[in-house]
Design an enzyme around this catalytic site. Structure first.
Site, PDB file in Angstrom:
ATOM      1  N   ARG A 296       0.858  -1.183   0.000  1.00 47.46           N
ATOM      2  CA  ARG A 296       0.000   0.000   0.000  1.00 47.46           C
ATOM      3  C   ARG A 296       0.893   1.232   0.000  1.00 47.46           C
ATOM      4  NH1 ARG A 296      -2.434   0.861   5.464  1.00 47.46           N
ATOM      5  NH2 ARG A 296      -1.170   2.734   5.518  1.00 47.46           N
TER       6      ARG A 296
ATOM      7  N   HIS B  81      -3.947   4.372   4.424  1.00 40.68           N
ATOM      8  CA  HIS B  81      -5.028   3.379   4.530  1.00 40.68           C
ATOM      9  C   HIS B  81      -6.291   4.015   3.969  1.00 40.68           C
ATOM     10  CE1 HIS B  81      -8.198   0.828   5.990  1.00 40.68           C
ATOM     11  NE2 HIS B  81      -8.662   1.812   6.725  1.00 40.68           N
TER      12      HIS B  81
ATOM     13  N   TYR C 108       3.153   5.520  11.881  1.00 40.66           N
ATOM     14  CA  TYR C 108       3.429   4.101  12.161  1.00 40.66           C
ATOM     15  C   TYR C 108       4.400   3.417  11.198  1.00 40.66           C
ATOM     16  CZ  TYR C 108      -0.564   3.832   8.900  1.00 40.66           C
ATOM     17  OH  TYR C 108      -1.414   4.003   7.832  1.00 40.66           O
TER      18      TYR C 108
END
Lengths: 362, 326
Positions: free
Chosen positions: A258, A262, A271
């Site tokens: 990805r 998100h 993160y």
């Protein structure tokens, strides 16, 4: 009586055909026509630019939260290109590129992301399911659709998409077990994009591969390079043939990444390291496909520029159409439509009082 | 015309619909070889084969979710949850998808499925086998919620549920499955979903109930006639969604006095909704506050004490006499 070993002959294959430098394993190279490959390329590029356009629109407050497909275009488009129009498509919520391949107009995707359920409309008779948001919950639907195809003796295969996080859900496990026991013609396509919002793949599961979860249910399962159009196409084509031959389901783990957020509601900076993203950027699927097509002399830089321009124009047009559509959708009474086939009396009375209030407000 | 109990009447509905329409399929745990733990699907496997009568793995989420897919691809699944207490693992499929698919796709895909399950206390079962949580389903837009009370109406309602274009959750009062027999016609019979019936006529008091508790309510109504000279009208709701508001409002306006009886928990229960509607549109016709007799807001007790949980004659009669004397 004694403690014995139950020998399980299991291994997971990893399939890669077109590597990140554009080198091809000719023995494994699937036969895909020039036109199909150019269509695949066009759809992948279109999806990438649509994602970018939507990100801008979202930052401007013109559309709502959405989940970009950036980086996963090969897993989606090559998979769909290996199937036919009569086959069933059961997406999760990040399948923009696959949806474009299936013919969802970009203005519908924009309309949906602008908060209008009309954008999620499915045409009568279409073998496409709508966006499904609760993680893994669409997977059992694919099993039911596949079973029905078998019972009705239709030569249809069903493919369903989900992510690495979904393989931790009960729906995934129940659906795989059900499909295996009933030998349904279903392809389970896991896009392992390495991140479930903030949870890295390594913390999602201790399993060495996600594909091996299928082996527990006696489902033929493999890993493929999910950024490799040729490998994804070949794997899905093989799985589809198995399904059509009555041999049941297949699990394909597309190892991809990805490259974006998100959804537009989170900040990956919190993160994950930028270094990791850069590493995957080098394995990015569109550039890789372009290298391959250029080597074959099927695509030139000039043609790519022309295509980019066409896509930009089409996106301008799509946003314009979305605007017009939004203006024509002024009446919010449609929220009462399609709750049931026929509006029951109590809902009709709620609709009526809502209509009266709208009238008073005029 | 044959005298059937409710389990056999439901079996008749399934058999006739499967015979008539080859898109009807049955799936669930132990529904095939075993014929269902309450024998509602007995004989279907022999008649229609394992492709249409699917003995499934123990997987309630998949059962509900697979049914959604079957329905989208042209079949009419009748899915059995072995007990309503196990249906919650499938609940999210019903709420997130069965209920919403028509709306989400603007009519492009529909889910004409039936989710059948036994509910309620009174058969000396284990924990999780005696619950009455119809509200979960009745509260969910997009679902219909049906609860029959007798063999004949169970058969007719199940046929209607199978033919309905929307997902129907069908609660079967397990305490009634084999409690009594009723004449059920051989020829096909349907009942419109969302329509209640008057189970007993009267002008002095309106009693509203459904499912297994209907029979206790009717018994109380007979006692009131004998001992108090009061003629109670008893309304059998049959559907909680859509709720036949018009019928009970008309009755309440006529009698001015209302008692509602159900075994579901009291708080946020069906009686609460019925009372709210009466207050909204029939308040000035009421002669006394509406009373409700319900299961307690406790966990449904194990079977040694389940009768303490259920509305009984004493509680129903006390509420009725209270309303009559208010």
């Amino acid at each position: 009586m004694p403690r014995k070993r139950v020998r399980l002959e299991h291994a997971v294959e990893y399939l890669s055909i077109l590597d990140e430098k554009g080198r091809v394993d000719e023995k494994l190279e699937p036969k895909i026509g020039k036109e199909t490959l150019l269509d695949i390329h066009r759809t992948m590029l279109f999806s990438r630019r649509l994602d970018e356009r939507m990100l801008t629109l979202q930052r401007q407050g013109r559309i709502g939260t959405f989940a970009p497909a950036k980086g996963q275009e090969a897993s989606q488009v090559a998979a769909m290109a290996a199937l036919g129009d009569d086959d069933w498509f059961v997406p999760a919520f990040r399948e923009t590129a696959a949806m474009l391949w299936r013919g969802f107009p970009p203005e519908n995707l924009l309309l949906y992301n602008a908060g209008y359920s009309e954008g999620g409309a499915i045409g009568e008779g279409a073998h496409d399911l709508p966006i499904s948001i609760p993680v893994a919950s669409q997977i059992p639907h694919a099993v039911g659709i596949g079973y029905a195809s078998g019972l009705r003796e239709r030569d249809e295969v069903t493919i369903t998409f989900f992510g690495d996080g979904a393989t931790s859900e009960g729906d995934f496990h129940e659906a795989l077990n059900f499909a295996s026991v009933l030998k349904t013609p279903v392809i389970f396509l896991c896009q392992n994009n390495h991140w479930a919002i903030s949870m890295p793949r390594g913390r999602q599961s201790e399993s060495r591969t996600l594909a091996q979860k299928g082996l527990a249910y006696a489902i033929p399962s493999l890993q493929v390079d999910g950024n490799d159009v040729l490998a994804v196409y070949a794997a899905v084509q093989e799985a589809a043939q198995r399904a059509r031959d009555g041999e049941g389901p297949t699990l394909i783990e597309c190892v991809t990444y990805r490259l974006s957020v998100h959804t537009t509601a989170d900040d990956p900076g919190k993160y994950r390291d930028e270094e990791e993203v850069e590493k995957w950027q080098a394995r990015e699927p569109i550039t890789r496909l372009q290298t391959y097509l250029k080597k074959k002399h099927w695509l030139s830089d000039k043609q790519i520029d022309k295509l980019e321009k066409e896509i930009e124009e089409r996106l301008d047009e799509a946003w314009e159409k979305t605007h017009e559509r939004i203006e024509s959708l002024g009446d919010p009474q449609m929220i009462f439509d399609h709750v049931y086939a026929d509006l029951p009396a109590y809902l009709e009375s709620q609709r009526q009082s809502f209509a009266d209030r709208l009238k008073e407000g005029e | 015309m044959a005298e059937l109990n409710m389990a056999d009447a439901l079996n008749l509905a399934l058999t006739q619909e499967m015979e008539k329409d080859e898109s009807v399929v049955v799936l669930g745990e132990d529904v095939g070889v075993d014929g269902g733990v309450f024998r509602v699907t007995d004989g279907l496997l022999e008649r229609y084969g394992e492709r249409r009568v699917i003995d499934s793995p123990v997987a309630e989420t998949a059962l509900a979710g697979v049914s959604v897919g079957l329905a989208i691809n042209g079949l009419k699944p009748v899915c059995e949850m072995q007990f309503s207490g196990f249906s919650y693992q499938g609940f999210h499929q019903m709420e997130a998808h069965a209920a919403r698919m028509r709306w989400r796709t603007r009519g492009g895909h529909t889910v004409p499925m039936v989710l059948r399950m036994p509910y309620g206390a009174g058969v000396h079962a284990l924990e999780h086998h005696s619950e009455s949580k119809e509200v979960f389903y009745a509260h969910t837009p997009g679902l219909k919620m049906v609860i029959p009370s007798t063999p004949r109406n169970a058969r007719a309602l199940l046929v209607s549920a199978i033919r309905d274009p929307d997902p129907v959750v069908f609660f079967e009062p397990k305490a009634v499955y084999r409690a009594f027999r009723e004449e059920v016609p051989d020829e096909e019979e349907t009942l419109p979903l969302g329509e209640s019936r008057i189970a007993r006529e009267g002008d002095d008091l309106t009693m509203i109930s459904y499912g297994a508790m209907l029979h206790r309510t009717l018994e109380a109504a007979e006692t009131l006639a004998e001992e108090d000279g009061v003629e109670a009208e008893v309304i059998d709701l049959l559907s909680l969604s859509p709720l036949d508001h018009a019928r009970f409002a008309e009755s309440a306006r006529r009698t001015g006095r209302v008692v509602i009886v159900h075994e579901a928990h009291r708080s946020f229960g069906p009686a609460g909704e019925i009372m709210a509607r009466l207050i909204e549109d029939s308040f000035y016709y009421l002669e006394a506050p509406v009373r409700r007799v319900t299961g307690f807001d406790t966990i449904v007790p194990l079977f040694a004490r389940e009768q303490d949980h259920l509305p009984d004659q004493e509680r129903i009669l006390t509420a009725a006499r209270g309303v009559l004397n208010d």
